[in-house]
Enzyme design. Sequence first.
Site, PDB file in Angstrom:
ATOM      1  N   HIS A   1      -0.510  -2.868  40.769  1.00  0.00           N
ATOM      2  CA  HIS A   1      -1.362  -2.130  39.823  1.00  0.00           C
ATOM      3  C   HIS A   1      -2.822  -2.417  40.141  1.00  0.00           C
ATOM      4  CE1 HIS A   1      -1.793  -0.197  35.711  1.00  0.00           C
ATOM      5  NE2 HIS A   1      -3.019  -0.643  35.943  1.00  0.00           N
TER       6      HIS A   1
ATOM      7  N   HIS B   1      -6.487  -0.165  40.888  1.00  0.00           N
ATOM      8  CA  HIS B   1      -7.244   1.085  41.036  1.00  0.00           C
ATOM      9  C   HIS B   1      -8.250   0.900  42.166  1.00  0.00           C
ATOM     10  CE1 HIS B   1      -5.796   2.878  37.220  1.00  0.00           C
ATOM     11  NE2 HIS B   1      -5.703   1.609  36.850  1.00  0.00           N
TER      12      HIS B   1
ATOM     13  N   HIS C   1       0.664   4.630  32.974  1.00  0.00           N
ATOM     14  CA  HIS C   1      -0.021   3.698  32.090  1.00  0.00           C
ATOM     15  C   HIS C   1       0.436   3.960  30.653  1.00  0.00           C
ATOM     16  CE1 HIS C   1      -2.567   3.018  35.507  1.00  0.00           C
ATOM     17  NE2 HIS C   1      -3.466   2.315  34.848  1.00  0.00           N
TER      18      HIS C   1
ATOM     19  N   GLU D   1      -0.798  -0.141  26.429  1.00  0.00           N
ATOM     20  CA  GLU D   1      -2.008  -0.954  26.458  1.00  0.00           C
ATOM     21  C   GLU D   1      -2.797  -0.667  25.185  1.00  0.00           C
ATOM     22  OE1 GLU D   1      -5.860  -1.790  29.393  1.00  0.00           O
ATOM     23  OE2 GLU D   1      -4.816   0.132  29.474  1.00  0.00           O
TER      24      GLU D   1
ATOM     25  N   ASP E   1      -5.592  -4.901  38.163  1.00  0.00           N
ATOM     26  CA  ASP E   1      -6.093  -3.683  37.538  1.00  0.00           C
ATOM     27  C   ASP E   1      -7.405  -3.225  38.176  1.00  0.00           C
ATOM     28  OD1 ASP E   1      -6.054  -1.533  35.793  1.00  0.00           O
ATOM     29  OD2 ASP E   1      -6.556  -2.693  34.013  1.00  0.00           O
ATOM     30  N   ASP E   2      -8.540  -3.723  37.689  1.00  0.00           N
ATOM     31  CA  ASP E   2      -9.880  -3.399  38.202  1.00  0.00           C
ATOM     32  C   ASP E   2     -10.635  -4.721  38.343  1.00  0.00           C
ATOM     33  OD1 ASP E   2      -9.787  -0.297  37.719  1.00  0.00           O
ATOM     34  OD2 ASP E   2      -9.198  -1.178  35.802  1.00  0.00           O
TER      35      ASP E   2
END
Length: 325
Positions: free
Chosen positions: A10, A12, A190, A193, A271-272
């Site tokens: 996961h 981005h 997604h 969350e 994630d980021d």
Amino acid sequence: MSALPKVELHLHLEGAAPPSFIAGLAKEKNLDISGIFDARGQYRFTDFSHFLKVYEAATSALQTPEDYARLTRTVLEESAQSGVVYSETFLSPDFCGGREVGAWREYLHAMREAADQAERQMGITLRGIVTCIRHFGPEKARETALCAAETAGDWIVGFGIAGDERIGAPKDFRWAFDCAREAGLRLTAHAGEWGGPDSVRAAVRDLGVERIGHGVRAIEDLALVDELAEKGIVLEVCPGSNVALGLYRSFRDHPIHELDRRGVKVTVSTDDPPFFHTTMAREYEELHRALDWDEGQFRRIARQSLDAAFCDADTRARIGKLLEV
């Protein structure tokens, strides 16, 4: 923990761009996006909605296939330093050619060439998951799905949806997911969350996904937790992201351990990472510190992640040998 071989599912690609990289690109292009950085040159945002705006502003500096090739090399170098040997990254034709198939192919070619070079030089393998943006709406998601279907194969291995999960419903995107499925792509979404456990249930029911990005708020509905465990639905858990965005107060309060204990297949990702001041090595270190996870647990998580990866069998077997080191 840096030395342990890791699998990340996961990530981005644009969200993994270091702020210095984006600032440098913006300067090259005479683009003023200085408002997205704080005094130390880090990304600056206040909450999830603001994070999405900052993310899209940062992405505006990425304007050509070569920009994305440079980004791919930079991101893979960072991942390799944390011990990542296999990564799947979310790619959005929305940002790469405006969802036009011909332009998307050019961007994809540039990213794949950079990834192949990184694999030769650093030993890290990358695969792509084409991702539509939920808050851009179902019609644009259809165009994104067509880009995915036209380039499905050994490198583009999946299709998903990201963005603001508080907008719309999974069923609104059913056409896009059906299109991707018919092209042979594996599916993730997604959910769980910001949308709560119902969003997880809806993604599994209405989109037929086998993985959920985040999914951690399933813990609020133990019947759903049992369902995920029974069906073997995999959660792409990003603890550092969840803590940074205020979903949980700390790694100690995060439900990843309880989900794992209850039989849900959990994985660990960033994630980021520069937005949330994390790396895969830091995720491992924080989980070890907060939950007392040991090397054996991390090796099991890495193997579980590889089993859930969307790559072909030959790639899985090759990466599996690296996990045994």
